[in-house]
Design a protein around this motif. Structure first.
Motif, short mmCIF file in Angstrom:
data_model
loop_
_atom_site.label_atom_id
_atom_site.label_comp_id
_atom_site.label_asym_id
_atom_site.label_seq_id
_atom_site.Cartn_x
_atom_site.Cartn_y
_atom_site.Cartn_z
N GLU A 194 2.10 1.76 -3.45
CA GLU A 194 1.02 2.32 -4.28
C GLU A 194 0.90 3.83 -4.07
O GLU A 194 0.74 4.59 -5.03
CB GLU A 194 -0.31 1.65 -3.96
N ASP A 195 0.98 4.27 -2.82
CA ASP A 195 0.91 5.70 -2.51
C ASP A 195 2.08 6.45 -3.14
O ASP A 195 1.91 7.52 -3.72
CB ASP A 195 0.89 5.93 -1.00
N GLU A 241 0.84 -1.20 0.00
CA GLU A 241 0.00 0.00 0.00
C GLU A 241 0.88 1.26 0.00
O GLU A 241 0.57 2.23 -0.68
CB GLU A 241 -0.92 -0.01 1.22
N GLU A 242 1.95 1.22 0.76
CA GLU A 242 2.88 2.36 0.78
C GLU A 242 3.48 2.58 -0.60
O GLU A 242 3.61 3.72 -1.07
CB GLU A 242 3.98 2.09 1.82
N VAL A 251 3.62 9.75 -10.16
CA VAL A 251 2.84 10.11 -11.35
C VAL A 251 2.34 11.54 -11.24
O VAL A 251 2.38 12.30 -12.22
CB VAL A 251 1.68 9.11 -11.58
N GLU A 252 1.91 11.94 -10.05
CA GLU A 252 1.46 13.32 -9.86
C GLU A 252 2.60 14.31 -10.13
O GLU A 252 2.40 15.33 -10.79
CB GLU A 252 0.94 13.49 -8.43
N ASP A 295 3.88 5.49 -5.73
CA ASP A 295 3.71 5.48 -7.20
C ASP A 295 2.74 6.57 -7.64
O ASP A 295 2.98 7.26 -8.64
CB ASP A 295 3.19 4.11 -7.67
N ARG A 296 1.66 6.75 -6.90
CA ARG A 296 0.68 7.79 -7.22
C ARG A 296 1.35 9.17 -7.12
O ARG A 296 1.14 10.04 -7.98
CB ARG A 296 -0.51 7.67 -6.26
N GLU A 297 2.15 9.37 -6.10
CA GLU A 297 2.85 10.64 -5.93
C GLU A 297 3.84 10.87 -7.07
O GLU A 297 3.98 12.00 -7.55
CB GLU A 297 3.58 10.67 -4.59
#
Length: 96
Positions: A19-20, A16-17, A26-27, A22-24
């Motif tokens: 995933e977080d 989960e960490e 991409v942002e 990775d999202r950051e």
């Protein structure tokens, strides 16, 4: 609330960490691309060339310095930045 340390997390929490993170990432790429597009507009308005090798050199130097600062492989970080730069240049050329 304090974020647990990775060594104190179970496998699901670690994933989960990631995933977080990775999202950051991409942002941040999206944010960088938006700013690079704005740079391209300014270059076009001022009739400047798409490529600025001295600026690219500075970006690569900063990438290497930041890699060392965070103890990440500098070659890997520079390869990622080279890709980002090339993608931005392709985008800039396509809009001209």
């Amino acid at each position: 609330m304090t974020q647990p340390r990775p060594e104190d997390m179970n496998l699901d929490e670690l994933r989960e960490e990631i995933e977080d993170i990775d999202r950051e990432i991409v942002e941040l790429i999206a944010r960088r691309t938006y700013v690079a597009d704005t740079v391209a507009q300014v270059k076009e308005e001022q009739d400047l060339p798409t490529t600025d090798e001295s600026q690219e050199d500075r970006v690569m130097e900063r990438a290497g310095e930041n890699a060392e600062r965070f103890e990440v492989d500098a070659n890997l970080v520079k390869a990622i930045f080279r890709l980002l730069i090339e993608l931005n240049k392709v985008e800039q050329r396509s809009k001209r």
